[in-house]
Write an enzyme that holds these catalytic residues in place. Structure first.
Site, short mmCIF file in Angstrom:
data_model
loop_
_atom_site.label_atom_id
_atom_site.label_comp_id
_atom_site.label_asym_id
_atom_site.label_seq_id
_atom_site.Cartn_x
_atom_site.Cartn_y
_atom_site.Cartn_z
N GLY A 69 7.40 -2.10 -2.46
CA GLY A 69 6.94 -0.74 -2.65
C GLY A 69 7.56 -0.05 -3.84
CD GLN B 268 -3.11 0.29 4.11
OE1 GLN B 268 -2.90 1.45 3.81
NE2 GLN B 268 -2.17 -0.52 4.58
CE1 TYR C 248 -1.13 8.06 8.92
CE2 TYR C 248 -0.33 5.90 8.21
CZ TYR C 248 -0.30 7.28 8.11
OH TYR C 248 0.55 7.89 7.22
N PRO D 132 0.84 -1.20 0.00
CG PRO D 132 0.05 -1.02 2.17
CD PRO D 132 0.79 -1.94 1.26
CG LEU D 133 3.42 1.73 -2.22
CD1 LEU D 133 3.75 1.10 -3.56
CD2 LEU D 133 4.66 2.15 -1.49
CB THR D 134 0.52 7.56 0.65
OG1 THR D 134 0.00 6.86 1.77
CG2 THR D 134 -0.11 8.93 0.58
#
Length: 358
Positions: free
Chosen positions: A314, A97, A177, A22-24
């Site tokens: 990633g 996610q 988070y 999961p990559l912002t």
């Protein structure tokens, strides 16, 4: 086992063991709706065994970043449906996610709403907002009833993700988070049933995961954790407490039969991660973390040594939409462009070249 062989994680059948972490990327604009650019980004990377989307907010209050996608509105569901259809058209698998930013946000990010956390303790630092960098505010400490309400919002978000056609969800309990804040003794200084002992600090995450698994089926639910990551003031510096906390969490979740556990840790083959894997009793996605990019050699070794069932990658996936083909054939790789990770356009997002055109 081989990195390029199929594996089944719960209800998810993967063509190979390379997982897109999961990559912002912050490309969803002020509406939080994934558009054409986001659809193309994920479509390009559908040859990995599993795509895990960037963290997606479950209610407006939980938005952590400007430009982050959500799964709250009908328009957001429709946007994600286009993403899922594009990935499936190329034979890929994709899970969302689902993320609550907790205290890692600001009213100038989440539309003027509250910032919430287990305890009224601000992060020592600044965050990026629509009005530039600003100090993180002191969050509102959630009441027990409010926390239980957020459990239901995780469930609603998971249902919407399935409605949008995604193959499952990953619950984000890492990287400082909200869920990770409950686990960390530095961020969680409560004295009720959600604080104090390792078992109590794990309780909120147990309730979220259990409720989501009940709603959409455990074989479509994964959990992401990052013990000892010590990021965004979610400090976990006592190894005995870490083992007690995450051990209590996984002992409670083991009977559910979840699809997978994803662990972000600098040493996936080490004692802590492997003990947590034993306590979980299911499939493990290993991820060596932010310290250094995961290489082909590391990924191959993790699988061949049976330290993980799949490997989350990633930066290499960001820069190489056809990473599986490149790694399988030991071809040269594109280099990522970190200066463009969080920009707003196609550059550094959908313009990385493939080995073969078309």
């Amino acid at each position: 086992m081989d990195l390029f062989t199929p594996v089944t994680l719960g209800d998810l059948e993967l063509a190979n063991r390379v997982v897109m972490a999961p990559l912002t990327r912050l490309r969803s604009g002020p509406s939080g709706v994934p558009g054409d650019l986001v659809v193309e980004h994920y479509r390009q990377r559908a040859s990995v065994g599993l795509i895990i989307t960037e963290g997606t907010y479950l209610n407006h209050e939980s938005q952590a970043f400007v430009g982050q996608p959500g799964i709250v509105t009908d328009a957001q569901v429709a946007g994600w449906r286009r993403v899922a259809e594009a990935v499936h058209a190329r034979g890929g698998r994709i899970v969302m996610q689902v993320m609550h930013g907790g205290r890692v946000t600001h009213p100038d990010v989440n539309g003027g709403r509250r910032v919430v956390a287990p305890s009224a303790i601000a992060i020592d630092g600044v965050g990026h907002t629509e009005k530039g960098k600003q100090p993180y505010p002191v969050p509102h400490a959630l009441s027990a009833d409010e926390a239980r309400g957020i459990v239901e919002e995780f469930v609603a978000a998971a249902r919407r993700a399935i409605e949008a056609g995604l193959d499952g969800v990953e619950i984000h309990s890492a990287n400082g988070y909200l869920l990770h804040e409950f686990l960390s003794p530095a961020a969680n200084q409560r004295t009720d049933e959600y604080g104090g002992s390792p078992e109590n600090r794990a309780r909120f995450v147990v309730e979220v995961v259990t409720a989501v698994a009940s709603a959409i089926g455990p074989g479509r639910v994964g959990l992401r954790i990052s013990p000892e990551h010590n990021i965004q003031d979610a400090y976990e510096t006592d190894r005995d407490d870490v083992l007690a906390t995450y051990g209590a969490l996984l002992d409670r979740l083991r009977p559910l039969g979840l699809a997978y556990l994803s662990v972000l840790h600098k040493d996936p083959a080490g004692e802590l991660v492997q003990e947590l894997r034993r306590r979980f009793g299911g499939k493990l996605i290993g991820n060596s973390g932010f310290g250094s990019p995961t290489t082909r050699d590391e990924a191959v070794e993790l699988i061949e040594a049976a330290h993980a069932d799949a490997v989350a990658v990633g930066r290499a996936v960001l820069a190489n939409p056809d990473l599986v083909e490149r790694w399988a054939g030991e071809h040269p790789e594109n280099q990522p462009q970190p200066s463009l990770f969080y920009s707003s356009g196609a550059e550094g997002y959908t313009d990385y070249p493939f080995l073969h055109a078309g």
